[in-house]
Design a protein around this motif. Sequence first.
Motif, PDB file in Angstrom:
ATOM      1  N   LEU A  11       0.807  -1.216   0.000  1.00 42.12           N
ATOM      2  CA  LEU A  11       0.000   0.000   0.000  1.00 42.12           C
ATOM      3  C   LEU A  11       0.843   1.269   0.000  1.00 42.12           C
ATOM      4  N   SER A  12       2.010   1.228   0.627  1.00 44.88           N
ATOM      5  CA  SER A  12       2.862   2.407   0.688  1.00 44.88           C
ATOM      6  C   SER A  12       4.319   1.982   0.828  1.00 44.88           C
ATOM      7  N   LYS A  13       5.214   2.908   0.549  1.00 46.59           N
ATOM      8  CA  LYS A  13       6.646   2.623   0.527  1.00 46.59           C
ATOM      9  C   LYS A  13       7.139   2.092   1.862  1.00 46.59           C
ATOM     10  N   GLY A  14       7.753   0.899   1.818  1.00 49.25           N
ATOM     11  CA  GLY A  14       8.378   0.328   2.999  1.00 49.25           C
ATOM     12  C   GLY A  14       7.446  -0.324   3.982  1.00 49.25           C
ATOM     13  N   ALA A  15       6.135  -0.183   3.800  1.00 44.00           N
ATOM     14  CA  ALA A  15       5.185  -0.765   4.755  1.00 44.00           C
ATOM     15  C   ALA A  15       5.061  -2.268   4.511  1.00 44.00           C
ATOM     16  N   PRO A  16       4.838  -3.053   5.561  1.00 37.30           N
ATOM     17  CA  PRO A  16       4.612  -4.493   5.362  1.00 37.30           C
ATOM     18  C   PRO A  16       3.435  -4.721   4.412  1.00 37.30           C
ATOM     19  N   VAL A  17       3.530  -5.764   3.607  1.00 39.53           N
ATOM     20  CA  VAL A  17       2.449  -6.061   2.667  1.00 39.53           C
ATOM     21  C   VAL A  17       1.219  -6.542   3.430  1.00 39.53           C
ATOM     22  N   THR A  18       0.060  -6.399   2.804  1.00 40.27           N
ATOM     23  CA  THR A  18      -1.195  -6.827   3.414  1.00 40.27           C
ATOM     24  C   THR A  18      -2.004  -7.651   2.426  1.00 40.27           C
ATOM     25  N   ILE A  19      -2.917  -8.461   2.968  1.00 37.18           N
ATOM     26  CA  ILE A  19      -3.842  -9.219   2.137  1.00 37.18           C
ATOM     27  C   ILE A  19      -5.093  -8.372   1.931  1.00 37.18           C
ATOM     28  N   GLU A  20      -5.426  -8.127   0.687  1.00 33.82           N
ATOM     29  CA  GLU A  20      -6.559  -7.269   0.370  1.00 33.82           C
ATOM     30  C   GLU A  20      -7.511  -7.989  -0.588  1.00 33.82           C
ATOM     31  N   THR A  21      -8.753  -7.515  -0.630  1.00 36.84           N
ATOM     32  CA  THR A  21      -9.702  -7.985  -1.641  1.00 36.84           C
ATOM     33  C   THR A  21      -9.414  -7.255  -2.948  1.00 36.84           C
ATOM     34  N   ILE A  22      -9.233  -8.035  -4.016  1.00 41.03           N
ATOM     35  CA  ILE A  22      -8.889  -7.503  -5.330  1.00 41.03           C
ATOM     36  C   ILE A  22     -10.066  -7.730  -6.273  1.00 41.03           C
ATOM     37  N   TYR A  48       9.727  -3.370  -5.444  1.00 41.97           N
ATOM     38  CA  TYR A  48       8.474  -2.617  -5.575  1.00 41.97           C
ATOM     39  C   TYR A  48       7.998  -2.120  -4.207  1.00 41.97           C
ATOM     40  N   ARG A  49       7.997  -3.019  -3.225  1.00 38.24           N
ATOM     41  CA  ARG A  49       7.523  -2.643  -1.893  1.00 38.24           C
ATOM     42  C   ARG A  49       8.325  -1.496  -1.310  1.00 38.24           C
ATOM     43  N   GLU A  50       9.634  -1.477  -1.599  1.00 37.80           N
ATOM     44  CA  GLU A  50      10.522  -0.455  -1.049  1.00 37.80           C
ATOM     45  C   GLU A  50      10.544   0.822  -1.893  1.00 37.80           C
ATOM     46  N   GLY A  51       9.747   0.862  -2.963  1.00 37.32           N
ATOM     47  CA  GLY A  51       9.734   2.045  -3.813  1.00 37.32           C
ATOM     48  C   GLY A  51      10.927   2.135  -4.731  1.00 37.32           C
ATOM     49  N   GLY A  52      11.642   1.028  -4.929  1.00 35.04           N
ATOM     50  CA  GLY A  52      12.848   1.027  -5.752  1.00 35.04           C
ATOM     51  C   GLY A  52      12.582   0.949  -7.238  1.00 35.04           C
ATOM     52  N   ILE A  53      11.349   0.688  -7.651  1.00 39.06           N
ATOM     53  CA  ILE A  53      11.007   0.628  -9.076  1.00 39.06           C
ATOM     54  C   ILE A  53      10.370   1.949  -9.502  1.00 39.06           C
ATOM     55  N   ASN A  54       9.278   2.298  -8.862  1.00 37.66           N
ATOM     56  CA  ASN A  54       8.638   3.598  -9.043  1.00 37.66           C
ATOM     57  C   ASN A  54       7.727   3.848  -7.834  1.00 37.66           C
TER      58      ASN A  54
END
Length: 361
Positions: A11-22, A48-54
């Motif tokens: 959801l945001s840079k550096g934050a732990p990933v979460t399980i969401e409804t897609i 991607y999670r760390e914002g290293g791609i965009n």
Amino acid sequence: MPYEVKGVVALSKGAPVTIETIIVPDPGPGEAVVDVQACGVCHTDLHYREGGINDEFPFLLGHEAAGIVSAVGEGVTDVAVGDFVVLNWRAVCGECRACRKGQPQYCFDTHNAAQKMTLADGTELSPALGIGAFAEKTLVHSGQCTKVDPQAPATAAGLLGCGVMAGVGAAINTGAVQRGESVAVFGCGGVGDAAIAGAALAGATTIIAVDIDDRKLQWAKDVGATHTVNSKENDPVEAIKALTGGFGADVTIDAVGHPAVYEQAFYSRDLAGRVVLVGVPRPDMEITLPLLEVFGRGGSLKSSWYGDCLPSRDFPMLVDLYLQGRFPLEAFVSETIALDQVEAAFDKMHKGEVLRSVVVF
């Protein structure tokens, strides 16, 4: 009718990933919906999670995947419902300057799905590498689906979608390793070990694995390395020269993407040898080399993007070789995990405890 599925989102840079409804829409023209069976946890997802791609958050992560096509849109003829496919991020356009030159493996305008998957509140998601496969279903362009032999387990076949193909292709396609040549690979994670396996497949007779972790060096031997060098304990340039008659290796492959490692790869190759960079450097990294050395050593300095692969050619071939017992694809699967264990898998990957954790649906 759109599908509601569970998926892993940053959801945001550096934050732990979460399980969401897609929310996955019905496929439009040229698109396909794939029921994901397995998806590897790749370092690119962590980037991607760390914002290293965009910074186009939120991201639907996951891209090293295999599964079954469950729906196709108008005009799709290359795949059909029920096909077992490996997903790829080089769906060639057939029209760009690379494709027109007969080099689709360098396609500069690859296809992705036109529609967006969203969160339940309508927020558009950016799928990792145009795939987004840490989800029970994903929407992709039909050209991102490569049919392979369904006898291959999805846990192994899916890894061809990124890391394994990048490494194998770095050796075979970019480095053009030939029978009887010597190869040195720096960095023995998933990509580096795949380069080692690719060099063995190509017939290299001396394959030198370089890393600072003895555990990883053992993994390298398991997939085809003939010699290992712990670069924390020995100078890798001198060690490689000693193992190659004092000359250096015909092909050296940097699977780390670090200036110091690239410099070691540069100086440990033979005259007229090839240096291949397949590890991904950070944007701030720079390297300085004496131009006379670049000239005087001859050969070539190459970068390998996705192993210079053509999925329609390379994926089925490697799956067939795997099923024939000639390519150790299953050796890259360190563990299988559930969807809610991706964050823990990132930690294991960062610590070098696994080659690949694979999410199984």
